[in-house]
Design an enzyme around this catalytic site. Structure first.
Site, PDB file in Angstrom:
ATOM      1  N   ASN A  75       0.834  -1.207   0.000  1.00 43.58           N
ATOM      2  CA  ASN A  75       0.000   0.000   0.000  1.00 43.58           C
ATOM      3  C   ASN A  75       0.861   1.245   0.000  1.00 43.58           C
ATOM      4  O   ASN A  75       1.964   1.264   0.540  1.00 43.58           O
ATOM      5  CB  ASN A  75      -0.981  -0.008   1.192  1.00 43.58           C
ATOM      6  N   ASN A 110       5.901  -1.633  11.246  1.00 42.22           N
ATOM      7  CA  ASN A 110       5.108  -1.157  10.118  1.00 42.22           C
ATOM      8  C   ASN A 110       5.470  -1.976   8.870  1.00 42.22           C
ATOM      9  O   ASN A 110       6.186  -2.974   8.965  1.00 42.22           O
ATOM     10  CB  ASN A 110       5.386   0.346   9.915  1.00 42.22           C
ATOM     11  N   LYS A 141       5.576   3.396  17.042  1.00 42.02           N
ATOM     12  CA  LYS A 141       5.548   2.342  16.006  1.00 42.02           C
ATOM     13  C   LYS A 141       6.696   2.547  15.035  1.00 42.02           C
ATOM     14  O   LYS A 141       6.815   3.605  14.416  1.00 42.02           O
ATOM     15  CB  LYS A 141       4.214   2.365  15.274  1.00 42.02           C
ATOM     16  N   ASN A 199       4.982   6.032   3.383  1.00 36.92           N
ATOM     17  CA  ASN A 199       4.239   6.718   2.323  1.00 36.92           C
ATOM     18  C   ASN A 199       4.041   8.210   2.533  1.00 36.92           C
ATOM     19  O   ASN A 199       3.352   8.856   1.756  1.00 36.92           O
ATOM     20  CB  ASN A 199       2.880   6.037   2.136  1.00 36.92           C
ATOM     21  N   THR A 200       4.596   8.751   3.604  1.00 34.40           N
ATOM     22  CA  THR A 200       4.622  10.203   3.777  1.00 34.40           C
ATOM     23  C   THR A 200       6.091  10.587   3.693  1.00 34.40           C
ATOM     24  O   THR A 200       6.878  10.221   4.572  1.00 34.40           O
ATOM     25  CB  THR A 200       4.014  10.617   5.140  1.00 34.40           C
ATOM     26  N   SER A 221       5.466   5.104   8.693  1.00 34.44           N
ATOM     27  CA  SER A 221       4.831   4.881   7.392  1.00 34.44           C
ATOM     28  C   SER A 221       5.833   5.276   6.313  1.00 34.44           C
ATOM     29  O   SER A 221       6.442   6.341   6.385  1.00 34.44           O
ATOM     30  CB  SER A 221       3.585   5.747   7.235  1.00 34.44           C
ATOM     31  N   PHE A 227      -1.626   8.107   4.384  1.00 33.39           N
ATOM     32  CA  PHE A 227      -2.430   8.698   5.474  1.00 33.39           C
ATOM     33  C   PHE A 227      -3.691   9.386   4.970  1.00 33.39           C
ATOM     34  O   PHE A 227      -4.015  10.513   5.371  1.00 33.39           O
ATOM     35  CB  PHE A 227      -1.597   9.717   6.286  1.00 33.39           C
TER      36      PHE A 227
HETATM   37  C1  FMN Z   1      -3.756  -0.990   3.579  1.00 33.34           C
HETATM   38  C2  FMN Z   1      -2.906  -0.751   4.791  1.00 33.34           C
HETATM   39  C3  FMN Z   1      -2.971   0.475   5.455  1.00 33.34           C
HETATM   40  C4  FMN Z   1      -2.183   0.715   6.576  1.00 33.34           C
HETATM   41  N1  FMN Z   1      -2.295   1.920   7.227  1.00 33.34           N
HETATM   42  C5  FMN Z   1      -1.593   2.122   8.366  1.00 33.34           C
HETATM   43  C6  FMN Z   1      -1.744   3.323   9.096  1.00 33.34           C
HETATM   44  O1  FMN Z   1      -2.532   4.203   8.746  1.00 33.34           O
HETATM   45  N2  FMN Z   1      -0.987   3.488  10.217  1.00 33.34           N
HETATM   46  C7  FMN Z   1      -0.126   2.535  10.674  1.00 33.34           C
HETATM   47  O2  FMN Z   1       0.525   2.732  11.705  1.00 33.34           O
HETATM   48  N3  FMN Z   1       0.028   1.367  10.004  1.00 33.34           N
HETATM   49  C8  FMN Z   1      -0.699   1.154   8.870  1.00 33.34           C
HETATM   50  N4  FMN Z   1      -0.547  -0.037   8.207  1.00 33.34           N
HETATM   51  C9  FMN Z   1       0.441  -1.034   8.700  1.00 33.34           C
HETATM   52  C10 FMN Z   1      -0.216  -2.085   9.588  1.00 33.34           C
HETATM   53  O3  FMN Z   1      -0.748  -1.526  10.756  1.00 33.34           O
HETATM   54  C11 FMN Z   1       0.835  -3.156   9.990  1.00 33.34           C
HETATM   55  O4  FMN Z   1       1.846  -2.546  10.750  1.00 33.34           O
HETATM   56  C12 FMN Z   1       1.478  -3.831   8.788  1.00 33.34           C
HETATM   57  O5  FMN Z   1       0.554  -3.994   7.732  1.00 33.34           O
HETATM   58  C13 FMN Z   1       2.048  -5.199   9.150  1.00 33.34           C
HETATM   59  O6  FMN Z   1       1.055  -6.072   9.631  1.00 33.34           O
HETATM   60  P1  FMN Z   1       0.289  -7.142   8.697  1.00 33.34           P
HETATM   61  O7  FMN Z   1       1.346  -7.887   7.939  1.00 33.34           O
HETATM   62  O8  FMN Z   1      -0.478  -8.011   9.633  1.00 33.34           O
HETATM   63  O9  FMN Z   1      -0.587  -6.345   7.799  1.00 33.34           O
HETATM   64  C14 FMN Z   1      -1.324  -0.297   7.055  1.00 33.34           C
HETATM   65  C15 FMN Z   1      -1.268  -1.533   6.399  1.00 33.34           C
HETATM   66  C16 FMN Z   1      -2.044  -1.768   5.282  1.00 33.34           C
HETATM   67  C17 FMN Z   1      -1.964  -3.112   4.594  1.00 33.34           C
END
Ligand code: FMN
Length: 362
Positions: free
Chosen positions: A111, A244, A215, A175-176, A173, A115
């Site tokens: 992704n 993350n 985080k 992405n910022t 993140s 934000f």
């Molecule tokens: C579509 C998407 C959006 C995410 N948005 C955020 C976010 O806004 N803030 C954040 O701290 N992590 C965000 N994450 C990261 C997740 O919280 C997590 O740290 C990461 O995906 C690893 O866990 P997973 O493998 O179980 O998905 C996002 C992940 C995905 C897939």
């Protein structure tokens, strides 16, 4: 029932692009179409971490419920806690679509949302009327165009202090642009001082101390991990969330989607993020809470994170593949694993494989 939902919904949802499918999942949770499925309480899964009492160690990770639309519905399908956000002070639309990609063969997700969220006020308005029974954390971030990013985090603490059970300062993140620079030692020291000072002021006013977690990314050098651990300890942070999404693209089968820019999550992130949990545990010692996240898809992988050094765990991406019954399956599965391990508390298994994971070069 929930398994029926899994197969039908997965087949159905995968006909849509991932972001549309995500919107449909949120709508289903809101409408009650996803049946509530409380897991029988197992006292061996209960833990107090950072002063909070968790009925089970599995949480929904940030990003699924960015705008606090369905926190109670998530608690009803088995999660022991959930984290809304990332929320930024002002609403922002994020990057252009498409910006979420499924790597189906790898059971991964990339992704680059950036934000997208409705801002502090919208999320606060949804959280304020809730009764406050379950553990709902608030994940705070900075607007892309902010001229004082640290102040955006401070605003998050102040805005949500009356409704958050814990805070997560998300500086990881990818992405910022420039956000991960806040992980560098001097910037991190400034951020933690400001955020924890705001928390301490709010605690003095309200008489309740809300824990603050940080985080972090999985893409850190050994030195970067040393710095984060040292700052976390010297500021008496309440805990770390590890991790993350990753910028790495190693070992992926879906080479076409792998070329998309953004953060990778799901199964391909499991080993890397678990190794970082262990490396951080070794650096911060036994007292600091760690929430392990990245690629959890089963009770076995959830327990492995705990054995690597996590107190609690979270997931997001694998629910895309497994459906909303996954939380329930994992929590029940953990009870079965504890029978096999013959322990009276899941806490006894924490750190039992830290050495193994810390030595992994992934
Ligand atoms: C579509 C998407 C959006 C995410 N948005 C955020 C976010 O806004 N803030 C954040 O701290 N992590 C965000 N994450 C990261 C997740 O919280 C997590 O740290 C990461 O995906 C690893 O866990 P997973 O493998 O179980 O998905 C996002 C992940 C995905 C897939």
């Amino acid at each position: 029932m929930i398994d029926l939902f899994k197969n039908a919904a997965r087949r159905g949802l995968f006909l849509f692009d991932p972001e549309t499918a995500h919107g449909m999942s949120i709508a289903a949770l809101k409408s009650g179409l996803v049946p509530a499925c409380r897991v029988p309480a197992d006292p061996r899964l209960r833990q107090t971490v950072a002063g909070l009492d968790f009925a089970n160690p599995l949480g929904m990770a940030a990003g699924f419920d960015k705008n606090a639309e369905v926190p109670e519905a998530l608690l009803k399908i088995g999660f022991g806690f959930t984290e809304i956000g990332t929320v930024t002070p002002k609403p922002q639309s994020g990057n252009p679509r498409p910006r979420i990609f499924r790597l189906v063969e790898d059971e991964g997700v990339i992704n680059r949302l950036g934000f997208n969220n409705e801002g502090h006020d919208a999320a606060f308005a949804r959280l304020a009327p809730l009764k406050g029974n379950g553990i709902i954390g608030v994940n705070i971030g900075a607007n892309k165009d902010s001229d004082d990013r640290i102040d955006d985090y401070v605003k998050g603490i102040r805005r949500f202090y009356s409704v958050a059970r814990y805070f997560t300062a998300n500086i990881s993140s990818p992405n910022t642009p420039g956000l991960r620079d806040l992980q560098a030692r001097e910037s991190l020291a400034a951020l933690l001082s400001a955020v924890l000072a705001a928390r301490d002021e709010e605690a003095a006013k309200s008489g309740k101390r809300i824990p603050v977690f940080l985080k972090i990314a999985p893409d850190l050098t050994e030195e970067g991990m040393d710095d984060i651990a040292a700052e976390a300890l010297s500021h008496a942070l309440d805990g770390l969330i590890v991790s993350n999404t990753t910028l790495a693209r190693d070992g992926l089968k879906d080479q076409r989607q792998a070329k998309e820019a953004g953060g990778l999550s799901g199964k391909p992130l499991f080993e890397k993020s678990t190794a970082v949990v262990a490396k951080i545990r070794k650096r911060v010692g036994p007292a600091m809470p760690i929430i392990g996240v990245g690629g959890i898809s089963s009770a076995e992988t959830a327990l492995e994170k705990i054995k690597a050094g996590a107190d609690l765990v979270q997931l997001y991406s694998c629910m895309v593949y497994e459906g909303p019954g996954l939380a329930n399956t994992i929590v029940r599965g953990l009870s079965t694993l504890l029978d096999r391990e013959k322990v009276s508390s899941i806490r006894e298994l924490r750190d039992t494989r830290t050495d193994y994971w810390a030595a992994r070069n992934v």
